[in-house]
Design an enzyme around this catalytic site. Sequence first.
Site, PDB file in Angstrom:
ATOM      1  N   TYR A  37       0.800  -1.055  -0.091  1.00 31.04           N
ATOM      2  CA  TYR A  37      -0.118   0.015  -0.148  1.00 31.04           C
ATOM      3  C   TYR A  37       0.899   1.350   0.008  1.00 31.04           C
ATOM      4  O   TYR A  37       0.597   2.288  -0.476  1.00 31.04           O
ATOM      5  CB  TYR A  37      -0.909  -0.072   1.267  1.00 31.04           C
ATOM      6  CG  TYR A  37      -2.080  -1.007   0.959  1.00 31.04           C
ATOM      7  CD1 TYR A  37      -3.039  -0.631  -0.033  1.00 31.04           C
ATOM      8  CD2 TYR A  37      -1.986  -2.419   1.569  1.00 31.04           C
ATOM      9  CE1 TYR A  37      -4.121  -1.771  -0.101  1.00 31.04           C
ATOM     10  CE2 TYR A  37      -3.151  -3.338   1.137  1.00 31.04           C
ATOM     11  CZ  TYR A  37      -4.094  -2.941   0.336  1.00 31.04           C
ATOM     12  OH  TYR A  37      -4.911  -3.961   0.041  1.00 31.04           O
ATOM     13  N   ARG A  56       1.519   2.067  -3.484  1.00 31.91           N
ATOM     14  CA  ARG A  56       0.478   2.324  -4.427  1.00 31.91           C
ATOM     15  C   ARG A  56       0.308   3.857  -3.902  1.00 31.91           C
ATOM     16  O   ARG A  56      -0.166   4.666  -4.717  1.00 31.91           O
ATOM     17  CB  ARG A  56      -0.686   1.392  -4.038  1.00 31.91           C
ATOM     18  CG  ARG A  56      -0.748   0.214  -4.780  1.00 31.91           C
ATOM     19  CD  ARG A  56      -1.742  -0.691  -4.418  1.00 31.91           C
ATOM     20  NE  ARG A  56      -3.069  -0.156  -5.013  1.00 31.91           N
ATOM     21  CZ  ARG A  56      -4.493  -0.689  -4.693  1.00 31.91           C
ATOM     22  NH1 ARG A  56      -4.382  -1.684  -3.969  1.00 31.91           N
ATOM     23  NH2 ARG A  56      -5.331  -0.121  -5.190  1.00 31.91           N
ATOM     24  N   GLN A  97     -15.737   1.933  -5.886  1.00 30.09           N
ATOM     25  CA  GLN A  97     -14.764   0.941  -5.257  1.00 30.09           C
ATOM     26  C   GLN A  97     -13.274   1.251  -5.261  1.00 30.09           C
ATOM     27  O   GLN A  97     -12.697   0.681  -4.648  1.00 30.09           O
ATOM     28  CB  GLN A  97     -14.864  -0.469  -6.226  1.00 30.09           C
ATOM     29  CG  GLN A  97     -16.375  -0.998  -6.212  1.00 30.09           C
ATOM     30  CD  GLN A  97     -16.454  -2.003  -7.241  1.00 30.09           C
ATOM     31  OE1 GLN A  97     -15.951  -3.188  -6.912  1.00 30.09           O
ATOM     32  NE2 GLN A  97     -16.637  -1.807  -8.697  1.00 30.09           N
ATOM     33  N   HIS A 109     -14.906   0.695  -0.705  1.00 35.26           N
ATOM     34  CA  HIS A 109     -13.482  -0.080  -0.087  1.00 35.26           C
ATOM     35  C   HIS A 109     -12.357   0.854   0.450  1.00 35.26           C
ATOM     36  O   HIS A 109     -11.521   0.473   0.463  1.00 35.26           O
ATOM     37  CB  HIS A 109     -12.923  -0.593  -1.646  1.00 35.26           C
ATOM     38  CG  HIS A 109     -14.035  -1.713  -2.205  1.00 35.26           C
ATOM     39  ND1 HIS A 109     -13.888  -2.474  -3.475  1.00 35.26           N
ATOM     40  CD2 HIS A 109     -15.177  -2.256  -1.573  1.00 35.26           C
ATOM     41  CE1 HIS A 109     -14.745  -3.115  -3.470  1.00 35.26           C
ATOM     42  NE2 HIS A 109     -15.452  -3.210  -2.504  1.00 35.26           N
ATOM     43  N   THR A 138     -15.805  -1.321 -14.076  1.00 31.71           N
ATOM     44  CA  THR A 138     -15.736  -2.586 -13.051  1.00 31.71           C
ATOM     45  C   THR A 138     -16.010  -3.944 -13.494  1.00 31.71           C
ATOM     46  O   THR A 138     -16.827  -3.913 -14.395  1.00 31.71           O
ATOM     47  CB  THR A 138     -16.330  -2.184 -11.871  1.00 31.71           C
ATOM     48  OG1 THR A 138     -16.422  -3.541 -10.989  1.00 31.71           O
ATOM     49  CG2 THR A 138     -17.869  -2.084 -12.120  1.00 31.71           C
ATOM     50  N   SER A 139     -15.035  -4.937 -13.477  1.00 31.91           N
ATOM     51  CA  SER A 139     -15.271  -6.116 -14.138  1.00 31.91           C
ATOM     52  C   SER A 139     -16.484  -7.168 -13.669  1.00 31.91           C
ATOM     53  O   SER A 139     -16.628  -8.092 -14.401  1.00 31.91           O
ATOM     54  CB  SER A 139     -13.994  -6.903 -14.058  1.00 31.91           C
ATOM     55  OG  SER A 139     -13.911  -7.283 -12.622  1.00 31.91           O
ATOM     56  N   ASN A 197     -18.006   0.659 -20.128  1.00 35.52           N
ATOM     57  CA  ASN A 197     -17.031  -0.235 -19.860  1.00 35.52           C
ATOM     58  C   ASN A 197     -16.287  -0.430 -21.071  1.00 35.52           C
ATOM     59  O   ASN A 197     -16.701  -0.234 -22.110  1.00 35.52           O
ATOM     60  CB  ASN A 197     -17.261  -1.520 -19.050  1.00 35.52           C
ATOM     61  CG  ASN A 197     -16.055  -2.026 -18.203  1.00 35.52           C
ATOM     62  OD1 ASN A 197     -15.502  -1.338 -17.649  1.00 35.52           O
ATOM     63  ND2 ASN A 197     -15.800  -3.334 -18.230  1.00 35.52           N
ATOM     64  N   LEU A 198     -14.915  -0.730 -20.863  1.00 37.22           N
ATOM     65  CA  LEU A 198     -14.293  -1.267 -22.095  1.00 37.22           C
ATOM     66  C   LEU A 198     -14.698  -2.199 -22.772  1.00 37.22           C
ATOM     67  O   LEU A 198     -14.518  -2.414 -24.247  1.00 37.22           O
ATOM     68  CB  LEU A 198     -12.830  -1.383 -21.328  1.00 37.22           C
ATOM     69  CG  LEU A 198     -11.542  -1.379 -22.525  1.00 37.22           C
ATOM     70  CD1 LEU A 198     -11.702   0.000 -23.481  1.00 37.22           C
ATOM     71  CD2 LEU A 198     -10.241  -1.704 -22.057  1.00 37.22           C
TER      72      LEU A 198
HETATM   73  N1  APR Z   1     -12.193   2.593 -19.392  1.00 37.19           N
HETATM   74  C1  APR Z   1     -13.328   1.807 -18.914  1.00 37.19           C
HETATM   75  N2  APR Z   1     -13.019   0.591 -18.522  1.00 37.19           N
HETATM   76  C2  APR Z   1     -11.917   0.044 -18.426  1.00 37.19           C
HETATM   77  C3  APR Z   1     -10.660   0.735 -18.794  1.00 37.19           C
HETATM   78  C4  APR Z   1     -10.827   2.255 -19.527  1.00 37.19           C
HETATM   79  N3  APR Z   1      -9.946   2.565 -20.088  1.00 37.19           N
HETATM   80  N4  APR Z   1      -9.700  -0.024 -18.642  1.00 37.19           N
HETATM   81  C5  APR Z   1      -9.814  -1.099 -18.067  1.00 37.19           C
HETATM   82  N5  APR Z   1     -11.304  -1.004 -18.110  1.00 37.19           N
HETATM   83  C6  APR Z   1     -12.193  -1.900 -17.521  1.00 37.19           C
HETATM   84  C7  APR Z   1     -11.710  -3.552 -17.836  1.00 37.19           C
HETATM   85  O1  APR Z   1     -12.167  -3.926 -18.983  1.00 37.19           O
HETATM   86  C8  APR Z   1     -12.315  -4.335 -16.421  1.00 37.19           C
HETATM   87  O2  APR Z   1     -13.735  -4.717 -16.712  1.00 37.19           O
HETATM   88  O3  APR Z   1     -12.319  -1.857 -16.078  1.00 37.19           O
HETATM   89  C9  APR Z   1     -12.426  -3.197 -15.689  1.00 37.19           C
HETATM   90  C10 APR Z   1     -11.640  -3.294 -14.337  1.00 37.19           C
HETATM   91  O4  APR Z   1     -11.894  -4.220 -13.496  1.00 37.19           O
HETATM   92  P1  APR Z   1     -11.099  -4.949 -12.177  1.00 37.19           P
HETATM   93  O5  APR Z   1      -9.569  -4.787 -12.539  1.00 37.19           O
HETATM   94  O6  APR Z   1     -11.628  -6.199 -11.805  1.00 37.19           O
HETATM   95  O7  APR Z   1     -11.306  -3.639 -11.042  1.00 37.19           O
HETATM   96  P2  APR Z   1     -12.636  -3.557 -10.421  1.00 37.19           P
HETATM   97  O8  APR Z   1     -13.950  -4.083 -10.979  1.00 37.19           O
HETATM   98  O9  APR Z   1     -12.628  -2.110  -9.683  1.00 37.19           O
HETATM   99  O10 APR Z   1     -12.293  -4.525  -9.025  1.00 37.19           O
HETATM  100  C11 APR Z   1     -13.181  -4.348  -7.788  1.00 37.19           C
HETATM  101  O11 APR Z   1     -11.503  -5.780  -6.703  1.00 37.19           O
HETATM  102  O12 APR Z   1      -9.483  -6.405  -6.022  1.00 37.19           O
HETATM  103  C12 APR Z   1     -10.590  -5.795  -5.889  1.00 37.19           C
HETATM  104  O13 APR Z   1     -10.858  -3.989  -4.104  1.00 37.19           O
HETATM  105  C13 APR Z   1     -10.497  -4.484  -5.541  1.00 37.19           C
HETATM  106  O14 APR Z   1     -12.061  -2.473  -5.621  1.00 37.19           O
HETATM  107  C14 APR Z   1     -11.442  -3.476  -6.432  1.00 37.19           C
HETATM  108  C15 APR Z   1     -12.278  -4.786  -6.739  1.00 37.19           C
END
Ligand code: APR
Length: 241
Positions: free
Chosen positions: A59, A62, A96, A114, A182-183, A208-209
């Site tokens: 951390y 980061r 998040q 979070h 968010t994924s 989302n992407l």
């Molecule tokens: N624009 C839009 N979306 C994007 C971009 C972009 N430039 N780049 C990546 N993405 C998308 C990816 O395609 C993916 O679907 O953002 C998403 C990121 O997903 P994760 O990496 O899983 O992040 P997140 O969903 O925020 O994770 C949730 O997991 O580990 C924990 O606590 C952590 O808060 C986090 C939680």
Amino acid sequence: MQDIDTTKPIVVLTGAGISKESGLDTFRDADGIWSKVRIEDVATPEAFARDPDRVQAFYNARRQGLLGANVAPNPAHKALAKLEQHWPAGVLLVTQNIDDLHERAGSRFLIHMHGELLKARCSACGDITTCQGDLSRADRCIACGVSGQVRPHVVWFGEMPLEMERIEDALMACGLFISIGTSGNVYPAAGFVETVRQFGTGHSIELNLEPSLGASAFDDAKYGPASEVVTAYVDDLVAQL
Ligand code: APR
């Protein structure tokens, strides 16, 4: 664009994807944080009990990255701040993300479900302080004086996300739920769209992407980099007013 009820509030959920174009890594993309370190080693209460130095180092790095000169809000963060300023019934932004890029862009009605990287919390007394420097096990809590219990104010896997009651009430009352970057892997955030579907009346859209795991639960979706799709979508929403 479908007509959205302008008399009802909007709830926005953001994830790591919105900060990608600001220079911060996502978690689950090919080059993401969880491709380099294991969750079990750095993001659980057990990891902190076992090896606090390693968790603090993760951390600390980061935090220094977030405070680097090259990290700044991108147009998507700014568009959400603009939406908050214009939408008459109000916008609640639930993130998040533990970065502070929404605040830097100007958003004010914000829940960090979070936690926040730029805050530290004492496990002994619960005191929360702002934190820009490195944390270590030598740190003493300024409120209770106990050493070795100051940790990042972030929610680890296995811990309860913050302010869930307020978030759920807002999801049920909103006219529009927007999920960005968010994924859909991590609950409870991944289930917010279902809460809106089952207990609310709001329209839902994913920006989302690429399609998230929960993509089929949304009424609508737009795919592309957040700096483009969020900006365009907010412009369309504000134009309806
Ligand atoms: N624009 C839009 N979306 C994007 C971009 C972009 N430039 N780049 C990546 N993405 C998308 C990816 O395609 C993916 O679907 O953002 C998403 C990121 O997903 P994760 O990496 O899983 O992040 P997140 O969903 O925020 O994770 C949730 O997991 O580990 C924990 O606590 C952590 O808060 C986090 C939680």
